[in-house]
Design an enzyme around this catalytic site. Structure first.
Site, PDB file in Angstrom:
ATOM      1  N   GLY A  23      42.321  27.264  37.281  1.00 44.46           N
ATOM      2  CA  GLY A  23      43.709  27.457  37.690  1.00 44.46           C
ATOM      3  C   GLY A  23      43.915  27.230  39.173  1.00 44.46           C
ATOM      4  N   TYR A 179      49.769  41.684  29.469  1.00 44.80           N
ATOM      5  CA  TYR A 179      49.085  41.286  30.703  1.00 44.80           C
ATOM      6  C   TYR A 179      48.134  42.375  31.187  1.00 44.80           C
ATOM      7  CZ  TYR A 179      48.483  39.822  35.570  1.00 44.80           C
ATOM      8  OH  TYR A 179      47.950  39.454  36.782  1.00 44.80           O
TER       9      TYR A 179
END
Length: 306
Positions: A23, A179
């Protein structure tokens, strides 16, 4: 005497070292990869978008002339993509010194991946779990090698049931809960991974880091209304209590490069902002039985056995 604040100036020379950052085309990952390249490491940006990864690599090279920056496609929501990326790294390199599992985020609505995994758990935990496992043989014989996983303060509000990693469906899905659950899984994974390294002949250690509250694109998939409430890039109040991606990257960077850091440690600011210190994670994250049960279920789901 004033306390020393750890900064990028404390990072040793990294020439001759190879680092893989997931990422890394934006936000924290880009900041981490940029610093590693500036300090001399050869850096591989493992990203979902090949075009964005290529553009990010060009930006890093422009800021660090002479640096070696490469890219590899990686979509952590796809176990097939994870395997292909790992094989490409095996083909291109004979070892890896540093793996930074940075890629993460959340889906605003419940989604299931092609492998049948809840998407937020897939991209934050199951994908990195498999990716690390498939690359471990490139690291375990390398002196000073490290696996660093980027967690979050949100883990303190997370709960994980290893027997049911897809507990919220349909209207019951809450992206914040998903999350926080995935970020707790990051720490459970890190601690169990480091314990396994210590019990073997590996010369690798596992650590974790967090960014506090950093101004990144983490809310880019949310509706405009939600982004105006939670995004530090948009909401002026959130901006006031947050810090830049470059400051947020210091926690994972310290875990990755500080010669004094030890396996199983966790680094980040004391609160939302500030220079990184050794942090203490939640009691739940340190539950050895929970770590082992999550590990066993992760192996079963991904078919990656360490």
């Amino acid at each position: 005497m004033a306390a020393h604040h750890w900064t990028t100036r404390d990072i040793p020379d990294l020439h001759g070292r190879t680092a893989v950052v997931t990422g890394a085309n934006t936000g924290l990952g880009f900041a981490i990869a940029s610093v590693l390249a500036q300090r001399g490491a050869e850096v591989v940006l493992a990203c979902r978008s090949e075009d964005r990864a290529s553009a990010a690599a060009d930006r890093i090279r422009g800021a660090a002339p002479g640096s070696v920056v490469r890219t590899v496609p990686l979509d952590l929501e796809s176990q097939d993509s994870v395997r292909v990326a790992a094989q490409r790294l095996h083909d291109a390199y004979d070892h890896i010194d540093l793996l930074v599992n940075n890629a993460g985020g959340f889906r605003p609505r419940y989604a299931v991946t092609e492998d049948g995994f809840e998407a937020t758990m897939a991209v934050n935990h199951l994908g990195p779990f498999a990716f690390t496992g498939l690359l471990r043989d490139m690291m375990t014989g390398v002196p000073g090698s490290r696996v660093v996983t980027v967690a979050s303060n949100g883990h303190r509000n997370g709960t994980v049931d290893p027997a049911n990693l897809n507990p919220q469906r349909g209207k019951k899905y809450r992206y914040i809960a998903a999350y926080n659950r995935a970020k707790l899984a990051n720490l459970l994974f890190t601690y169990e991974l480091n314990r396994r390294f210590e019990a073997s002949t590996a010369q690798t250690v596992a650590l974790a880091g967090h960014a506090g509250l950093a101004r990144t694109d983490g809310a880019r998939d949310m509706s405009w209304v939600v982004r105006t409430l939670v995004s530090p890039k948009i909401n002026p109040i959130m901006r006031m209590i947050s810090q830049s991606a470059e400051m947020g990257a210091l926690g994972p960077l310290r875990a990755a490069t500080d010669p004094q850091a030890r396996g199983g440690e966790y680094y980040g600011p004391r609160g939302n902002t500030g220079h990184p210190v050794r942090a203490v994670s939640s009691a739940t994250s340190q539950d050895v039985d929970l770590q082992r049960r999550l590990w066993a279920e992760s192996e079963r789901l991904t078919s990656v056995t360490y």
